[in-house]
Design an enzyme around this catalytic site. Structure first.
Site, PDB file in Angstrom:
ATOM      1  N   THR A  42       0.815  -1.219   0.000  1.00 50.42           N
ATOM      2  CA  THR A  42       0.000   0.000   0.000  1.00 50.42           C
ATOM      3  C   THR A  42       0.844   1.263   0.000  1.00 50.42           C
ATOM      4  O   THR A  42       0.460   2.275  -0.572  1.00 50.42           O
ATOM      5  CB  THR A  42      -0.907  -0.005   1.247  1.00 50.42           C
ATOM      6  OG1 THR A  42      -1.815  -1.085   1.100  1.00 50.42           O
ATOM      7  CG2 THR A  42      -1.679   1.279   1.411  1.00 50.42           C
ATOM      8  N   TYR A  56      -8.212   0.443  -3.073  1.00 54.55           N
ATOM      9  CA  TYR A  56      -7.183   1.058  -3.920  1.00 54.55           C
ATOM     10  C   TYR A  56      -6.352  -0.054  -4.556  1.00 54.55           C
ATOM     11  O   TYR A  56      -6.548  -1.234  -4.280  1.00 54.55           O
ATOM     12  CB  TYR A  56      -6.276   1.972  -3.074  1.00 54.55           C
ATOM     13  CG  TYR A  56      -5.725   1.266  -1.862  1.00 54.55           C
ATOM     14  CD1 TYR A  56      -6.372   1.370  -0.621  1.00 54.55           C
ATOM     15  CD2 TYR A  56      -4.619   0.435  -1.940  1.00 54.55           C
ATOM     16  CE1 TYR A  56      -5.913   0.682   0.474  1.00 54.55           C
ATOM     17  CE2 TYR A  56      -4.155  -0.264  -0.848  1.00 54.55           C
ATOM     18  CZ  TYR A  56      -4.807  -0.129   0.363  1.00 54.55           C
ATOM     19  OH  TYR A  56      -4.356  -0.837   1.451  1.00 54.55           O
ATOM     20  N   THR A 122       1.593  -4.379   4.179  1.00 52.02           N
ATOM     21  CA  THR A 122       1.481  -4.640   5.625  1.00 52.02           C
ATOM     22  C   THR A 122       0.904  -6.018   5.923  1.00 52.02           C
ATOM     23  O   THR A 122       1.065  -6.523   7.021  1.00 52.02           O
ATOM     24  CB  THR A 122       0.578  -3.588   6.281  1.00 52.02           C
ATOM     25  OG1 THR A 122      -0.720  -3.636   5.670  1.00 52.02           O
ATOM     26  CG2 THR A 122       1.172  -2.208   6.157  1.00 52.02           C
ATOM     27  N   ASP A 123       0.252  -6.652   4.953  1.00 55.19           N
ATOM     28  CA  ASP A 123      -0.418  -7.928   5.262  1.00 55.19           C
ATOM     29  C   ASP A 123       0.556  -8.992   5.750  1.00 55.19           C
ATOM     30  O   ASP A 123       0.232  -9.746   6.666  1.00 55.19           O
ATOM     31  CB  ASP A 123      -1.161  -8.452   4.013  1.00 55.19           C
ATOM     32  CG  ASP A 123      -2.394  -7.614   3.705  1.00 55.19           C
ATOM     33  OD1 ASP A 123      -3.060  -7.908   2.697  1.00 55.19           O
ATOM     34  OD2 ASP A 123      -2.657  -6.663   4.456  1.00 55.19           O
ATOM     35  N   LYS A 195       0.269  -7.425  12.806  1.00 53.26           N
ATOM     36  CA  LYS A 195      -0.773  -6.541  12.277  1.00 53.26           C
ATOM     37  C   LYS A 195      -2.059  -6.901  13.002  1.00 53.26           C
ATOM     38  O   LYS A 195      -2.549  -8.013  12.891  1.00 53.26           O
ATOM     39  CB  LYS A 195      -0.910  -6.715  10.764  1.00 53.26           C
ATOM     40  CG  LYS A 195      -1.950  -5.786  10.142  1.00 53.26           C
ATOM     41  CD  LYS A 195      -1.959  -5.869   8.626  1.00 53.26           C
ATOM     42  CE  LYS A 195      -2.983  -4.900   8.033  1.00 53.26           C
ATOM     43  NZ  LYS A 195      -2.965  -4.904   6.540  1.00 53.26           N
ATOM     44  N   GLU A 316      -1.525 -28.799  27.225  1.00 57.43           N
ATOM     45  CA  GLU A 316      -2.776 -29.337  26.669  1.00 57.43           C
ATOM     46  C   GLU A 316      -2.566 -30.655  25.924  1.00 57.43           C
ATOM     47  O   GLU A 316      -3.513 -31.268  25.443  1.00 57.43           O
ATOM     48  CB  GLU A 316      -3.374 -28.313  25.698  1.00 57.43           C
ATOM     49  CG  GLU A 316      -4.007 -27.119  26.385  1.00 57.43           C
ATOM     50  CD  GLU A 316      -5.196 -27.530  27.246  1.00 57.43           C
ATOM     51  OE1 GLU A 316      -5.425 -26.881  28.285  1.00 57.43           O
ATOM     52  OE2 GLU A 316      -5.879 -28.527  26.909  1.00 57.43           O
TER      53      GLU A 316
END
Ligand code: DGL
Length: 359
Positions: A42, A56, A122-123, A195, A316
């Site tokens: 971006t 965009y 950023t992903d 993120k 667990e």
């Protein structure tokens, strides 16, 4: 007489210009040399209008245009730019990481390169940052930066993020900190940042483990150091690799079965990260497929989808008996990266568990 005055005036002018040029040269000589490696995202995106902040197109603006859009950068560093890729980061792959890591290491080996900035979508920014944190072979600053608004938007965050990132990459205080993420005036360590919001500019957070500093007025202010090994302390070396082992993530949720696990193993996964519910819990319908995968030599890492906290060994599940590894506090997507690199060195689960407590 007139001729002499003219000559004296010209001599004075040339002397002044020489002094000006020398001063500018001296100033440039004092500035750090920072290379900007652009990969897309971006920060290089464009929208149809100034108010387009979603919908965009990412990865359209080239590295030189990104640099020219922030003339203030030239006052704080001597920058050069390289367009390594031009992609939206959801498409980042192992092959991109190997190219990027080798270019970063080649540049940082040059004495005239003081630091590197990587512009990135950023992903998957946190993943690229963590991968580089484990394979960069230099103490020089490496800063990964992106933006949440495209370059065409009102109050675009890319220019100030890039300015901050270049300052940080050229800062002596940033040496030896490992790969950093500089977003929203904050400095995050690659290992712990994620993120955390789909669209807001404050999306990068190190939540409970905390960010390592701020950037204010272009200057970095550090408040803590990371405790886990990185960069020059790392045992991983990708310089001779042209591929990475296939490692995937299987996500747990109510009513989950074993289809995903079986499919990933059948597709050739050499390692499998289970993004378990809670403290890395194994649903009864999934566990047999994981046990079977382990018996076929697939290394299983129990991680957790919750985002914070330690996945306790033998908590667990009986990891000792199952011969599973636990991810400590690494998210599933980062546990995948460490397991991938671990498998370039060993398939011994005790050694791999050591690595998860080291990096
Ligand atoms: N397509 C997303 C990416 O390239 C846009 C998000 C961004 O870069 O902020 O990661």
């Amino acid at each position: 007489m007139l001729h002499q005055s003219f000559t004296r005036a010209m001599a004075a002018l040339f002397a002044f210009l020489f002094l000006l040029a020398s001063a500018a040269q001296a100033q440039t000589a004092k500035l750090p040399n920072v290379t900007i490696l652009a990969t897309g995202g971006t920060i290089a995106g464009t929208g149809a209008t100034s108010t387009t902040t979603v919908g965009y197109t990412a990865a359209t603006v080239g590295v030189q245009a990104l640099i020219q859009a922030v003339p203030e950068i030239a006052k704080v560093a001597n920058v050069s730019g390289e367009q390594v890729f031009q992609i939206a980061s959801e498409n980042m792959g192992n092959e991109h990481w190997l190219i990027l890591a080798k270019r970063v290491n080649a540049l940082l080996a040059q004495p005239n390169v003081d630091g590197i900035v990587i512009t990135h979508g950023t992903d998957t920014l946190e993943e690229t940052a963590y991968f580089l944190n484990l394979v960069v072979k230099s103490r020089k600053p490496v800063v990964v930066v992106g933006s949440m608004r495209p370059s065409t938007a009102l109050s675009a965050d890319g220019p100030i993020n890039l300015y901050n990132a270049v300052n940080l990459a050229g800062s002596p205080q940033a040496v030896g900190k490992g790969v950093m993420v500089a977003m929203n005036d904050q400095i995050h360590a690659a290992r712990d940042v994620t993120k955390a919001n789909t669209t807001t500019t404050d999306t990068f957070r190190s939540t409970e483990l905390g960010m390592i500093g701020y950037i204010q007025g272009g200057k970095p202010f550090f408040y803590r150091d990371v405790t886990r090994k990185h960069t020059v302390e790392s045992e991983f070396d990708v310089s001779k690799l042209d591929a990475l082992p296939q490692v995937d993530v299987a996500y747990a949720y109510a009513n989950v079965g074993d289809v995903a696990v079986k499919a990933l193993v059948a597709a050739g996964a050499r390692g499998l990260v289970h993004a378990g519910v809670g403290n890395g819990s194994l649903p009864a319908k999934t566990k047999p497929a994981l046990v079977a995968a382990r018996s076929q030599g697939v290394v299983i890492v129990r991680s957790a989808r919750v985002g914070q906290g330690i996945v306790a060994r033998n908590g667990e599940a009986n990891d000792d008996q199952l011969d599973f590894v636990v991810s400590d506090t690494l998210s599933p997507q980062k546990a995948r990266i460490l397991l991938m690199l671990a498998l370039t060195k060993t398939s011994n689960t005790k050694d791999i568990q050591r690595m998860f407590y080291t990096y």
